[in-house]
Design a protein around this motif. Structure first.
Motif, short mmCIF file in Angstrom:
data_model
loop_
_atom_site.label_atom_id
_atom_site.label_comp_id
_atom_site.label_asym_id
_atom_site.label_seq_id
_atom_site.Cartn_x
_atom_site.Cartn_y
_atom_site.Cartn_z
N MET A 1 0.85 -1.18 0.00
CA MET A 1 0.00 0.00 0.00
C MET A 1 0.90 1.24 0.00
SD MET A 1 -2.89 1.14 2.80
CE MET A 1 -4.23 0.16 2.20
N THR A 2 0.62 2.13 -0.89
CA THR A 2 1.41 3.36 -0.96
C THR A 2 1.01 4.30 0.18
OG1 THR A 2 -0.14 4.54 -2.36
CG2 THR A 2 1.52 3.19 -3.47
N THR A 3 1.86 5.26 0.43
CA THR A 3 1.56 6.23 1.48
C THR A 3 0.29 7.00 1.16
OG1 THR A 3 3.92 6.43 1.96
CG2 THR A 3 2.49 8.17 2.79
N THR A 4 0.13 7.37 -0.10
CA THR A 4 -1.05 8.13 -0.50
C THR A 4 -2.33 7.32 -0.31
OG1 THR A 4 0.25 9.33 -2.13
CG2 THR A 4 -2.13 9.38 -2.40
N SER A 5 -2.31 6.06 -0.71
CA SER A 5 -3.51 5.24 -0.54
C SER A 5 -3.78 4.97 0.94
CB SER A 5 -3.41 3.93 -1.33
OG SER A 5 -2.33 3.15 -0.87
N HIS A 6 -2.72 4.85 1.72
CA HIS A 6 -2.90 4.65 3.16
C HIS A 6 -3.52 5.91 3.79
CE1 HIS A 6 -2.29 2.79 7.02
NE2 HIS A 6 -1.53 3.79 7.44
N LEU A 7 -3.04 7.06 3.38
CA LEU A 7 -3.60 8.32 3.87
C LEU A 7 -5.08 8.44 3.49
CD1 LEU A 7 -0.86 11.03 3.33
CD2 LEU A 7 -2.08 10.57 5.44
N ASN A 8 -5.40 8.07 2.26
CA ASN A 8 -6.80 8.12 1.82
C ASN A 8 -7.68 7.19 2.64
OD1 ASN A 8 -6.24 10.00 -0.17
ND2 ASN A 8 -5.93 8.47 -1.75
N ALA A 9 -7.17 6.00 2.95
CA ALA A 9 -7.93 5.05 3.77
C ALA A 9 -8.14 5.62 5.18
CB ALA A 9 -7.21 3.71 3.84
N LEU A 10 -7.10 6.24 5.73
CA LEU A 10 -7.22 6.85 7.06
C LEU A 10 -8.23 8.00 7.04
CD1 LEU A 10 -3.48 6.94 8.19
CD2 LEU A 10 -5.28 5.42 9.04
N GLU A 11 -8.22 8.79 5.99
CA GLU A 11 -9.17 9.90 5.89
C GLU A 11 -10.61 9.39 5.81
OE1 GLU A 11 -7.70 12.04 2.50
OE2 GLU A 11 -6.15 13.04 3.68
N ARG A 12 -10.81 8.29 5.09
CA ARG A 12 -12.16 7.70 5.02
C ARG A 12 -12.61 7.18 6.39
NH1 ARG A 12 -10.01 5.82 0.21
NH2 ARG A 12 -9.60 3.77 1.12
N ARG A 13 -11.69 6.52 7.10
CA ARG A 13 -12.03 6.03 8.44
C ARG A 13 -12.31 7.19 9.39
NH1 ARG A 13 -7.25 2.30 10.00
NH2 ARG A 13 -8.22 2.46 12.03
N HIS A 14 -11.54 8.27 9.26
CA HIS A 14 -11.72 9.47 10.08
C HIS A 14 -13.11 10.06 9.83
CE1 HIS A 14 -10.99 13.70 11.30
NE2 HIS A 14 -10.19 13.14 12.20
N ALA A 15 -13.50 10.17 8.57
CA ALA A 15 -14.82 10.70 8.22
C ALA A 15 -15.93 9.78 8.72
CB ALA A 15 -14.93 10.89 6.71
N SER A 16 -15.70 8.48 8.63
CA SER A 16 -16.69 7.52 9.11
C SER A 16 -16.89 7.66 10.63
CB SER A 16 -16.24 6.09 8.78
OG SER A 16 -17.10 5.14 9.34
N LEU A 17 -15.80 7.83 11.35
CA LEU A 17 -15.90 8.02 12.80
C LEU A 17 -16.64 9.31 13.12
CD1 LEU A 17 -12.37 6.87 13.97
CD2 LEU A 17 -14.55 5.79 14.55
N ASP A 18 -16.39 10.34 12.35
CA ASP A 18 -17.08 11.61 12.54
C ASP A 18 -18.59 11.42 12.38
OD1 ASP A 18 -16.91 14.37 13.14
OD2 ASP A 18 -17.18 14.85 11.02
N GLU A 19 -18.97 10.67 11.37
CA GLU A 19 -20.39 10.40 11.14
C GLU A 19 -20.98 9.56 12.28
OE1 GLU A 19 -24.13 10.46 9.70
OE2 GLU A 19 -22.44 11.69 9.05
N GLN A 20 -20.24 8.58 12.76
CA GLN A 20 -20.72 7.76 13.87
C GLN A 20 -20.93 8.61 15.12
OE1 GLN A 20 -18.45 4.13 14.59
NE2 GLN A 20 -17.89 4.11 12.43
N ILE A 21 -20.00 9.53 15.37
CA ILE A 21 -20.13 10.42 16.52
C ILE A 21 -21.38 11.27 16.38
CG2 ILE A 21 -19.11 12.42 17.69
CD1 ILE A 21 -16.33 11.15 16.94
N HIS A 22 -21.55 11.83 15.19
CA HIS A 22 -22.73 12.67 14.93
C HIS A 22 -24.02 11.88 15.15
CE1 HIS A 22 -25.18 15.81 13.15
NE2 HIS A 22 -25.71 14.89 12.36
N GLN A 23 -24.08 10.67 14.61
CA GLN A 23 -25.28 9.86 14.76
C GLN A 23 -25.55 9.52 16.22
OE1 GLN A 23 -24.87 6.46 12.19
NE2 GLN A 23 -25.12 7.67 10.34
#
Length: 58
Positions: A1-23
């Motif tokens: 996994m490249t650094t860029t793709s790893h960062l993108n995956a982390l950003e998606r998980r971060h956004a998902s957690l944000d949505e879970q918190i909101h819900q």
């Protein structure tokens, strides 16, 4: 996994957690412990993203 793709995956998980918190906060009887755990995980991801971004700048 490249650094860029790893960062993108982390950003998606971060956004998902944000949505879970909101819900969870929208629930009438929200679970403060669960919200705290989600926020800590979100912060850990943000710290990891910052470290990776710093490494890519070097």
């Amino acid at each position: 996994m490249t650094t860029t793709s790893h960062l993108n995956a982390l950003e998606r998980r971060h956004a998902s957690l944000d949505e879970q918190i909101h819900q969870e906060m929208q629930r009438p009887a929200h679970d403060e412990i669960k919200i705290g755990m989600l926020k800590r995980k979100k912060l850990e991801l943000k710290d990891e993203m910052s470290r990776l971004q710093a490494q890519t700048r070097q």
